[in-house]
Design an enzyme around this catalytic site. Structure first.
Site, short mmCIF file in Angstrom:
data_model
loop_
_atom_site.label_atom_id
_atom_site.label_comp_id
_atom_site.label_asym_id
_atom_site.label_seq_id
_atom_site.Cartn_x
_atom_site.Cartn_y
_atom_site.Cartn_z
N CYS A 48 0.80 -1.24 0.00
CA CYS A 48 0.00 0.00 0.00
C CYS A 48 0.82 1.29 0.00
O CYS A 48 0.26 2.37 0.00
CB CYS A 48 -0.87 0.02 1.25
SG CYS A 48 0.15 0.17 2.77
N SER A 49 2.16 1.20 0.03
CA SER A 49 2.93 2.39 0.40
C SER A 49 3.53 3.17 -0.76
O SER A 49 3.95 4.32 -0.58
CB SER A 49 4.05 1.99 1.36
OG SER A 49 4.83 0.96 0.77
N GLY A 51 3.74 3.42 -5.47
CA GLY A 51 3.29 2.95 -6.78
C GLY A 51 1.79 2.71 -6.88
O GLY A 51 0.97 3.50 -6.38
N PHE A 73 6.21 -2.92 3.38
CA PHE A 73 7.48 -3.38 3.93
C PHE A 73 8.47 -2.24 3.77
O PHE A 73 9.14 -2.13 2.74
CB PHE A 73 7.92 -4.61 3.13
CG PHE A 73 8.86 -5.52 3.86
CD1 PHE A 73 8.74 -5.76 5.20
CD2 PHE A 73 9.87 -6.17 3.17
CE1 PHE A 73 9.60 -6.63 5.86
CE2 PHE A 73 10.75 -7.03 3.81
CZ PHE A 73 10.62 -7.26 5.16
N ASP A 110 6.33 -8.30 6.69
CA ASP A 110 6.50 -9.12 5.49
C ASP A 110 5.17 -9.79 5.11
O ASP A 110 4.74 -10.75 5.75
CB ASP A 110 7.58 -10.19 5.78
CG ASP A 110 7.82 -11.07 4.57
OD1 ASP A 110 7.24 -10.78 3.49
OD2 ASP A 110 8.58 -12.04 4.70
N TYR A 234 9.97 -8.73 -20.70
CA TYR A 234 8.89 -8.71 -19.71
C TYR A 234 7.88 -9.84 -19.97
O TYR A 234 7.95 -10.89 -19.33
CB TYR A 234 8.19 -7.33 -19.66
CG TYR A 234 7.48 -7.14 -18.35
CD1 TYR A 234 8.01 -6.37 -17.33
CD2 TYR A 234 6.26 -7.82 -18.09
CE1 TYR A 234 7.38 -6.26 -16.10
CE2 TYR A 234 5.63 -7.71 -16.86
CZ TYR A 234 6.19 -6.92 -15.88
OH TYR A 234 5.56 -6.82 -14.67
N LYS A 243 3.67 -13.53 -14.06
CA LYS A 243 2.39 -12.84 -14.26
C LYS A 243 1.34 -13.79 -14.86
O LYS A 243 0.16 -13.67 -14.57
CB LYS A 243 2.59 -11.61 -15.16
CG LYS A 243 3.43 -10.51 -14.51
CD LYS A 243 2.77 -9.95 -13.26
CE LYS A 243 3.52 -8.78 -12.67
NZ LYS A 243 2.92 -8.31 -11.41
N VAL A 273 6.58 5.05 -13.97
CA VAL A 273 7.83 5.05 -13.20
C VAL A 273 7.50 4.71 -11.75
O VAL A 273 6.79 5.45 -11.08
CB VAL A 273 8.51 6.44 -13.27
CG1 VAL A 273 9.87 6.38 -12.61
CG2 VAL A 273 8.62 6.92 -14.70
N THR A 274 7.98 3.57 -11.30
CA THR A 274 7.88 3.23 -9.87
C THR A 274 9.22 2.61 -9.48
O THR A 274 10.06 2.34 -10.34
CB THR A 274 6.77 2.19 -9.58
OG1 THR A 274 7.14 0.95 -10.20
CG2 THR A 274 5.40 2.62 -10.06
#
Ligand code: NAD
Length: 392
Positions: A48-49, A51, A73, A110, A234, A243, A273-274
């Site tokens: 949640c922190s 991106g 984390f 974690d 990717y 994925k 961009v993250t």
């Protein structure tokens, strides 16, 4: 402490608390400018922190007034060392949410561990009763399997043959060729272990077994699909295999929890961009060229626009349009043929000398700085600031 960016390769090792607060504020302002959103009201965001996960939390809370419980984390600050950006983002999120009486709690731990899942479940039981949306937005280079305690490391490697491509070295600022060695079978398996669907399934299982998943609950995990230019590193590479495992997991979740009408989607988002994407070779070059094309075409979007669009138009719709593997697609503006051929044209021509003209590296770099709270005009970076910031 006066805090200036310390960039090492593709990462910035410090962060600015006031700048991170500004970044969170700008996302909140965007969501509020859009009016009210129909969205579940008790939301768990895993990752949640920063991106896409942070944007999901902000959209649910400030778009729909949702109570949010977050898991991340992040490293806490000390008198001598700044926290990670995600720590400051979370502190800012709490500050703004509490100002508006919006319930929010965050567990810093974690997410792959059984302990963290238990802590979250206990909190849901005591504070919320149940959750009706679970966003799974983890991006991690490693995972400790909670049963065996084996630590798996993910790899960013092509599958099959080695692959030679152009890339941009962000520290030397040169466009050059790199050859990426092919993944071994173990590399593929390990990457699936870290970034595939297993942990998403374990979360849903633990929440369901504890009786804290609401009937008609929705859950989504995020993916990137991309097209020809990014596919070898990717989509068709180790991360793409992981994925694909998310698609398997989504189908399994829909089957397994049909008794409570759970709906699970993999949502495909555009490249932005993250911290996670800047670590992937080729991505800084691809994203800079893509930014230039999409900005010129007037269709540029960042994390918050993407997530707002996903929440507004797709995730809670009765019969949303899905692709052949039941994925929600927010990435079609980036992946459509017209945009891709413009990016490809630039890609074929790009060199160190013409990069700043063909690409929007300035925009890329500013977005990168902003991830860590730098580059905001509103912030005085000469000011002494206290790096020790907390949330409650
Ligand atoms: P990010 O690096 O910004 O965020 C990762 C989040 O995961 C952070 O909140 C971090 O604290 C948390 N996290 C990492 N390890 C953890 C752990 N062990 N326990 C608890 N929390 C942990 O990444 P992002 O780019 O926003 O990626 C989120 C998802 O979106 C990923 O699945 C990614 O593949 C997907 N995605 C990203 C892009 C892109 O261009 N960045 C595009 C499409 C999809």
């Amino acid at each position: 402490m006066v805090i200036k960016p310390k960039i090492r390769g593709f990462i910035c090792t410090n962060a600015h608390p006031v700048g991170c607060e500004q970044a969170v504020k700008e996302q909140i302002d965007f969501v509020k400018s859009k009016g009210t959103l129909e969205c579940p009201k008790k939301v768990l965001v895993i990752g949640c922190s920063t991106g896409y996960g942070l944007a999901s939390r902000i959209t649910a809370a400030f778009g729909a007034g949702a109570k949010t419980l977050g898991v991340c984390f992040e490293k806490e600050p000390s008198e001598k060392k700044t926290a990670t950006a995600g720590w400051y983002n979370t502190a800012a999120f709490h500050k703004f949410a509490q100002k508006e009486d919006l319930y929010c709690k965050t567990i810093n731990g974690d997410a792959f561990s059984d302990e963290c899942k238990k802590e979250v479940i206990d909190l849901i039981k005591s504070d919320l009763g149940e959750v009706d949306l679970v966003v799974y937005s983890l991006a991690s280079p490693r995972r400790k399997d909670p049963k065996t305690e084996t630590v798996y490391n993910s790899q960013l490697k092509p599958v099959g043959n080695s692959y030679t491509t152009k890339t941009f070295d962000t520290s030397k600022e040169v466009v050059h060729e790199i050859t990426l060695d092919p993944a071994t079978d173990d590399d593929i398996k390990n990457t699936i272990k870290v970034m595939g669907g297993e942990d998403w399934e374990l979360w849903i299982e633990a929440l369901n077994d504890a009786g804290v998943l609401a009937k008609d609950c929705r859950t989504t995990a995020y993916t990137y699909i991309g097209k020809e230019l990014t596919r070898p590193i990717y989509g068709d590479a180790t991360i793409g295999k992981a994925k694909e495992d998310l698609d398997r997991a989504a189908a399994q979740l829909n089957k397994q929890y049909s008794n409570i009408h759970l709906t699970a989607y993999v949502s495909s988002l555009k490249a932005v961009v993250t911290q996670a994407s800047s670590a992937i070779p080729v991505m800084p070059l691809y994203i800079s060229l893509m930014f230039k094309v999409m900005k010129d075409e007037g269709c540029h979007e960042g994390v918050i626009e993407q997530i707002y669009g996903l929440f507004d138009k797709m995730l809670f719709a009765d019969n949303p349009s899905v692709d052949e593997v039941n994925r929600l697609r927010m990435d079609t503006v980036e992946t459509n043929d017209a945009i891709q051929s413009k990016i490809k044209e630039k890609w074929d021509m790009v060199t160190t000398e013409n990069f700043s003209e063909l690409g929007d590296y300035k925009g890329y770099h500013l977005d990168f700085l902003k991830l860590f709270g730098f580059g905001f005009e509103q912030v005085d970076y000469e000011q002494d600031v206290d790096p020790v910031v907390d949330w409650s």
